[in-house]
Write an enzyme that holds these catalytic residues in place. Structure first.
Site, PDB file in Angstrom:
ATOM      1  N   ALA A  18     -43.969  60.143  19.122  1.00  0.00           N
ATOM      2  CA  ALA A  18     -44.444  58.572  18.520  1.00  0.00           C
ATOM      3  C   ALA A  18     -44.414  58.228  17.056  1.00  0.00           C
ATOM      4  O   ALA A  18     -43.958  57.639  16.313  1.00  0.00           O
ATOM      5  CB  ALA A  18     -44.905  57.885  19.647  1.00  0.00           C
ATOM      6  N   ARG A  69     -41.876  65.696   2.707  1.00  0.00           N
ATOM      7  CA  ARG A  69     -41.462  64.328   3.001  1.00  0.00           C
ATOM      8  C   ARG A  69     -42.466  63.339   1.831  1.00  0.00           C
ATOM      9  O   ARG A  69     -42.302  62.164   2.196  1.00  0.00           O
ATOM     10  CB  ARG A  69     -40.445  64.337   4.065  1.00  0.00           C
ATOM     11  CG  ARG A  69     -39.613  65.157   4.231  1.00  0.00           C
ATOM     12  CD  ARG A  69     -39.031  64.872   5.613  1.00  0.00           C
ATOM     13  NE  ARG A  69     -38.226  63.481   5.050  1.00  0.00           N
ATOM     14  CZ  ARG A  69     -37.216  62.918   5.753  1.00  0.00           C
ATOM     15  NH1 ARG A  69     -37.843  62.906   7.571  1.00  0.00           N
ATOM     16  NH2 ARG A  69     -36.668  61.961   6.342  1.00  0.00           N
ATOM     17  N   VAL A 112     -59.633  60.777  14.877  1.00  0.00           N
ATOM     18  CA  VAL A 112     -59.938  58.714  14.405  1.00  0.00           C
ATOM     19  C   VAL A 112     -61.051  58.399  15.766  1.00  0.00           C
ATOM     20  O   VAL A 112     -60.280  58.775  16.588  1.00  0.00           O
ATOM     21  CB  VAL A 112     -58.708  58.463  14.458  1.00  0.00           C
ATOM     22  CG1 VAL A 112     -58.794  56.847  14.574  1.00  0.00           C
ATOM     23  CG2 VAL A 112     -57.323  58.528  13.009  1.00  0.00           C
ATOM     24  N   CYS A 140     -43.025  68.474  26.505  1.00  0.00           N
ATOM     25  CA  CYS A 140     -41.776  68.452  28.047  1.00  0.00           C
ATOM     26  C   CYS A 140     -41.771  70.294  28.231  1.00  0.00           C
ATOM     27  O   CYS A 140     -41.047  70.184  28.935  1.00  0.00           O
ATOM     28  CB  CYS A 140     -40.742  68.087  28.245  1.00  0.00           C
ATOM     29  SG  CYS A 140     -41.016  65.989  28.216  1.00  0.00           S
TER      30      CYS A 140
END
Length: 462
Positions: free
Chosen positions: A18, A78, A88, A51
């Site tokens: 994600a 990129r 964090v 997975c």
């Protein structure tokens, strides 16, 4: 916006499916002169297939790096400032900043943001019991976890493994350990393996696992893990039995990794996942988005929030988030709960609701089960297949499908997933124009056979 900078800064927490899908999509839509992207990852790897870990452990995938879709170097090329081994430790939504801890140097610092993406994933459930943190006890969620397990397997003299739990990960890891030459016992507190299925379908998986040489112990809950004088695991204990073990794999499932979000006061759902709107924006927070295994999503069949940790969803979440972060517009409508797995050559698939799911949300339903084959019965290598279908009482709306069979069974669930998404009835499904030829299907595809039986049951009940 922080006016001390000439461009906005996007901070991403978590650099797997994600998180990096969001970062990559945002970068496609906005160049580095418009948007600075900083991503923090506490592990060693990015954009990998969790997975695929059981298949790496089992030797089907021979190299770890084959599970990595995009390396840190590719992301950095990129213009994404990717910082590995950086955790964090605190969110400050009011101050629009995050506190980070460098796991290599110990250095701590604050990083401000204009837009924040939380993609902290999920963590394996580790029950609170004696011995669960002993050497030789492994959860399997990240590539680091997979490497640690392989190191244990290669360095352990004994060949006895116990898998705790019989969900997707537990079943897949049991097969992987069999392939590694281990004597495998699966201890499962449910009545049958694969709680994602109804028990009458799970028993088919049970039979297949025992056919592989796996010892299945159902209706048993682990109470403690015993260790030897060297501190390593030596046995798994239930209320009435003890199972010797040289390695233990926890396959109990995962929970959303939302400690940071909870501490920061972000909204969490009934399953502990972060709550977002359809744009994947965290509810009540204009400049914070979240996606992947740490969020709850709308179940399109039941209409309720669910936690379904799958890479397919995580990548879609990231695409939606990246588009919105960059000023575009995209939404994630929800899921129907489709999943597929296998035990050796037995394929296992489900979508929609199980019987207990339908009961829980107050739906009345009809359930049918049919036996069919993957190909025309006269065609060579036609294999048996069991399909279970649930339809809403009265309306005939499709509610769920479960499939257990051999080659060609699992991906048939996709037809049902589309039907669920389209809110079709089983009567409507009987007219679906599916592909037919003897090498691929009987004249009446097993899904259609189940739909016909379900439609007849619904009509009869009225």
């Amino acid at each position: 916006m922080n006016m001390s900078r000439t461009r906005e800064r996007l901070v991403v927490i978590g650099a797997d499916a994600a998180g990096m899908s969001a970062a990559s999509q945002a970068r496609r839509l906005k160049g580095p002169d418009e948007l600075e992207i900083v991503a923090f990852e506490r592990g060693h790897f990015t954009s990998y297939s969790a997975c695929g870990i059981p298949y790496w452990v089992g030797g089907d995938v021979t190299e770890r790096d084959r599970l990595i879709a995009r390396t840190p170097e590719e992301h950095r090329a990129r213009d994404i400032d990717l910082r590995l081994r950086t955790e964090v430790t605190e969110l400050d939504p009011d101050g629009q900043r995050v506190r980070t801890h460098d796991l290599e140097t110990g250095e701590e610092s604050w990083t401000s943001y204009d837009r924040l993406v939380i993609a902290t994933g999920a963590r394996p459930i580790r029950p609170d019991m004696p011995g669960v943190d002993a050497a030789g006890v492994h959860g399997v969620q990240t590539l680091d976890d997979g490497q640690a397990l392989l190191d244990t397997l290669e360095g352990t003299r004994g060949r006895r493994a116990v898998v705790v739990g019989a969900g997707y990960i537990g079943v897949e890891m049991a097969e992987a350990l069999i392939k590694r030459g281990y004597e495998v016992t699966v201890v499962n507190r449910g009545s049958e393996p694969m709680s994602a299925l109804d028990p009458d379908m799970g028993c088919l998986v049970h039979d297949a696992m025992e056919g592989l040489g796996i010892t299945m112990v159902n209706d048993a809950e682990v109470t403690k893990i015993l260790t030897g004088e060297d501190g390593r695991v030596r046995a798994v204990v239930t209320e009435d039995r003890e199972f010797p073990a040289d390695v233990v794999v926890l396959g109990i499932g995962v929970r959303p990794e939302t400690a940071l979000a909870k501490a920061a006061g972000l909204p969490l759902g009934p399953h502990g996942g972060i709550l977002t709107d359809r744009s994947m924006r965290v509810r009540g927070h204009e400049n914070i988005w979240s996606g992947g295994d740490c969020v709850e999503v709308l179940d399109l069949v039941s209409g309720q929030e669910r936690h379904i940790p799958l890479g397919t969803h995580a990548n879609k979440h990231g695409q939606v988030i990246g588009t919105n972060v960059a000023g575009g517009y995209a939404t994630f409508p929800g899921v129907v709960g489709t999943a597929v797995s296998k035990v050796c050559d037995l394929e296992i698939a489900r979508t929609g609701l199980r019987e207990k799911d339908a009961h829980r949300v107050g739906l009345r339903f009809e359930a049918v089960t049919i036996e069919s084959t993957s190909r025309a019965g006269y065609y060579p290598n036609a294999s048996p297949m069991t399909v279970k279908m649930l339809a809403e009482h009265g309306t005939g709306r499709l509610l769920g499908v479960q499939i257990v069979g051999r080659e060609g069974a699992g991906k048939r669930v996709d037809v049902a997933a589309v039907a669920l998404t389209a809110n079709m009835t089983v009567e409507q499904m009987t007219a679906l124009d599916l592909g037919y030829a003897p090498p691929f299907s009987p004249v009446w595809d097993p899904i259609l056979v189940a739909a016909r039986k379900a439609a007849a049951r619904v009509r009869g009940s009225m």
